[in-house]
Design a protein around this motif. Structure first.
Motif, PDB file in Angstrom:
ATOM      1  N   THR A 361       0.853  -1.207   0.000  1.00  0.00           N
ATOM      2  CA  THR A 361       0.000   0.000   0.000  1.00  0.00           C
ATOM      3  C   THR A 361       0.880   1.245   0.000  1.00  0.00           C
ATOM      4  O   THR A 361       0.588   2.236   0.658  1.00  0.00           O
ATOM      5  N   TRP A 367      -3.852  -1.039  -2.107  1.00  0.00           N
ATOM      6  CA  TRP A 367      -3.827  -2.269  -2.898  1.00  0.00           C
ATOM      7  C   TRP A 367      -2.858  -2.201  -4.071  1.00  0.00           C
ATOM      8  O   TRP A 367      -3.089  -2.795  -5.122  1.00  0.00           O
ATOM      9  N   PRO A 399      -7.736  -7.939  -0.327  1.00  0.00           N
ATOM     10  CA  PRO A 399      -8.697  -7.315   0.582  1.00  0.00           C
ATOM     11  C   PRO A 399     -10.117  -7.348   0.015  1.00  0.00           C
ATOM     12  O   PRO A 399     -10.315  -7.289  -1.203  1.00  0.00           O
ATOM     13  N   LYS A 400     -11.075  -7.438   0.907  1.00  0.00           N
ATOM     14  CA  LYS A 400     -12.468  -7.564   0.481  1.00  0.00           C
ATOM     15  C   LYS A 400     -12.903  -6.378  -0.374  1.00  0.00           C
ATOM     16  O   LYS A 400     -13.573  -6.539  -1.405  1.00  0.00           O
ATOM     17  N   ASN A 401     -12.512  -5.158   0.027  1.00  0.00           N
ATOM     18  CA  ASN A 401     -12.888  -3.971  -0.741  1.00  0.00           C
ATOM     19  C   ASN A 401     -12.246  -3.971  -2.130  1.00  0.00           C
ATOM     20  O   ASN A 401     -12.830  -3.481  -3.094  1.00  0.00           O
ATOM     21  N   PHE A 402     -11.027  -4.531  -2.215  1.00  0.00           N
ATOM     22  CA  PHE A 402     -10.384  -4.626  -3.535  1.00  0.00           C
ATOM     23  C   PHE A 402     -11.136  -5.603  -4.423  1.00  0.00           C
ATOM     24  O   PHE A 402     -11.328  -5.351  -5.618  1.00  0.00           O
ATOM     25  N   ARG A 403     -11.564  -6.726  -3.856  1.00  0.00           N
ATOM     26  CA  ARG A 403     -12.262  -7.739  -4.657  1.00  0.00           C
ATOM     27  C   ARG A 403     -13.530  -7.170  -5.280  1.00  0.00           C
ATOM     28  O   ARG A 403     -13.941  -7.580  -6.365  1.00  0.00           O
ATOM     29  N   LYS A 404     -14.133  -6.206  -4.614  1.00  0.00           N
ATOM     30  CA  LYS A 404     -15.375  -5.607  -5.135  1.00  0.00           C
ATOM     31  C   LYS A 404     -15.115  -4.716  -6.344  1.00  0.00           C
ATOM     32  O   LYS A 404     -16.038  -4.401  -7.086  1.00  0.00           O
ATOM     33  N   THR A 405     -13.863  -4.299  -6.520  1.00  0.00           N
ATOM     34  CA  THR A 405     -13.552  -3.394  -7.634  1.00  0.00           C
ATOM     35  C   THR A 405     -13.449  -4.118  -8.969  1.00  0.00           C
ATOM     36  O   THR A 405     -13.493  -3.485 -10.026  1.00  0.00           O
ATOM     37  N   GLU A 431      -9.938 -15.573   5.066  1.00  0.00           N
ATOM     38  CA  GLU A 431      -9.609 -14.513   4.116  1.00  0.00           C
ATOM     39  C   GLU A 431      -8.847 -15.058   2.919  1.00  0.00           C
ATOM     40  O   GLU A 431      -9.076 -14.659   1.780  1.00  0.00           O
TER      41      GLU A 431
END
Length: 458
Positions: A361, A367, A399-405, A431
């Motif tokens: 990061t 990410w 990371p979960k938020n990255f996977r959503k992108t 995870e």
């Protein structure tokens, strides 16, 4: 009556003229005769179309120009200067010309030639058409490729160790339509390199005996540039090993395997192949080992099935191989490959990058590592099976938020995943399992973990 000029002036005039023009001027007077033979650049180009059958014209070229050149060298021994470049292009080469070609090579090496350009296209009158062979349909693919090559190169000029024995000053070598013998050290009582000063070599329509290319390059301790175009190999295999080589170009060669070993300084590699006749063996594999400094890679190989790239730091390139079945990459994420391989079955990836949570990061760019990793892996997205090795399992915990992108999985067609890591987690890590199934939601099983994933993430 011809104008009398000082010898120095005549030498200066002839140095700026093409060899053919200089030869014509030699008929002006006795003073001009043969002076051109001492010029630093000698260019003998027979001209005419490839393989034309005007043999009388060819014989005049050999007798009136080539033979006279050798005679003048003897007559003007004291006036001989160093030779920058010697060029001999024949379009009607006959097997009987081998003797004079050998003498021309020898005289060039005696004059310390730096650049040698030899092309000896065989006269059509000497061609043995391989298609006229009887019972060629009964030959195996390997026998067929050897029969075709043997018929085509039967009358080629044969470069042996003896022919190159005195080429110590040579820095540039261009060869066309010749044959090169295996010149390994086994055949010679001395281990002295034949081409110690050679920097650049271009070969076109050259036929190599078994392992001849490998041993030829071993003789070139300083070679940096190598171009091989439309060449053929007795055993069908192309193998090169050189620590000095910086640029390699291989195009349209009659080979079903290419292997480059220990090319630790190789920076640029281009491989272009054709779609061969159906009765001949297909171009099967490209293996690159220990090419640590490779920067630029371009491969266009319609029939290649196997590609291995072992040991790269930051290569950038394209691989266009529609029939590619298996690919292996061992290197770093700084590499960027554009892969066109829709039929990829097996992918093996070994990433040497060390995990650094701060670098992941870095510079307030969330990410950073995971963006680079996902972009790299997506190029192999058509693969059905993946064998993946990383130094730390955290490197794959997206990371979960990255996977959503990302709108689609990295490996939409993946069925099997072999996951290897130096320090696998000893207990269930949700995870990590979520990340792996996010990468490949249709994977049937994940192997090599010390624990079993019992569920798919929601």
């Amino acid at each position: 009556m011809a104008l009398e000029l000082p010898d120095l002036v005549i030498h200066q005039i002839l140095q700026f003229l093409p060899t053919k023009s200089a030869v014509r001027l030699s008929f002006l007077s006795k003073q001009w005769e043969g002076v051109w033979s001492s010029a630093p650049i000698i260019d003998f180009d027979e001209g005419g179309e490839d393989g034309n059958n005007n043999l009388s014209q060819h014989k005049r070229f050999v007798k009136n120009i080539l033979s006279r050149y050798l005679e003048f060298l003897v007559e003007k021994e004291k006036e001989k200067q160093g030779l920058e470049k010697f060029k001999l292009h024949m379009t009607r080469y006959l097997s009987g010309d081998a003797s004079i070609v050998t003498k021309l090579l020898s005289s060039s090496f005696e004059r310390g030639v730096k650049e040698l350009d030899i092309s000896l296209r065989v006269s059509k009158s000497q061609w043995d058409h391989w298609s006229g062979m009887k019972n060629y349909n009964n030959l195996s693919p390997m026998e067929l490729i050897n029969a075709k090559s043997a018929a085509r190169i039967k009358n080629y000029y044969y470069f042996s160790r003896t022919a190159l024995a005195n080429a110590k000053s040579l820095t540039t070598l261009n060869l066309g339509s010749v044959r090169i013998k295996n010149i390994s050290f086994k055949e010679c009582s001395t281990s002295t390199c034949l081409l110690p000063s050679l920097k650049s070599m271009s070969l076109k329509k050259v036929h190599f005996d078994k392992e001849a290319l490998f041993y030829l390059i071993r003789e070139c301790s300083c070679i940096e540039y190598l171009s091989i175009i439309s060449c053929s190999f007795k055993d069908g295999e192309f193998r090169v090993s050189s620590s000095s080589l910086k640029s390699l170009q291989v195009e349209h060669c009659d080979s079903f395997a290419i292997q480059v070993d220990d090319a630790v300084n190789l920076e640029s590699l281009t491989i272009v192949s054709d779609i061969g006749p159906p009765q001949l063996p297909n171009f099967h594999s490209i293996i690159l080992k220990d090419c640590f400094n490779l920067k630029c890679l371009h491969i266009c190989a319609p029939q290649v099935k196997v590609f291995d790239l072992d040991g790269c730091h930051d290569v950038k390139g394209t691989i266009d191989a529609p029939l590619l079945d298996s690919i292996t990459f061992k290197g770093y994420l700084s590499s960027k490959l554009s892969l066109k391989a829709p039929n990829l079955s097996m992918t093996r990836i070994v990433l040497f990058d060390k995990w650094d949570s701060e670098a992941a990061t870095f510079n307030s760019r969330p990410w950073n590592h995971f963006t680079t990793l996902s972009n790299f892996l997506e190029e192999f997205g058509s693969s059905k099976t993946l064998d993946l090795y990383v130094s730390d399992f955290k490197a794959l915990m997206f990371p979960k938020n990255f996977r959503k992108t990302l709108s689609s999985p990295i490996f939409p067609s993946l069925k099997k995943l072999y996951f290897s890591v130096k320090n696998p987690p000893r207990k269930m890590n949700k995870e990590l399992s979520d990340s792996l199934y996010w990468m490949a939601p249709d994977v049937l099983f994940i192997k090599n973990l010390p624990w079993r994933i019992r569920h798919r993430p929601l």
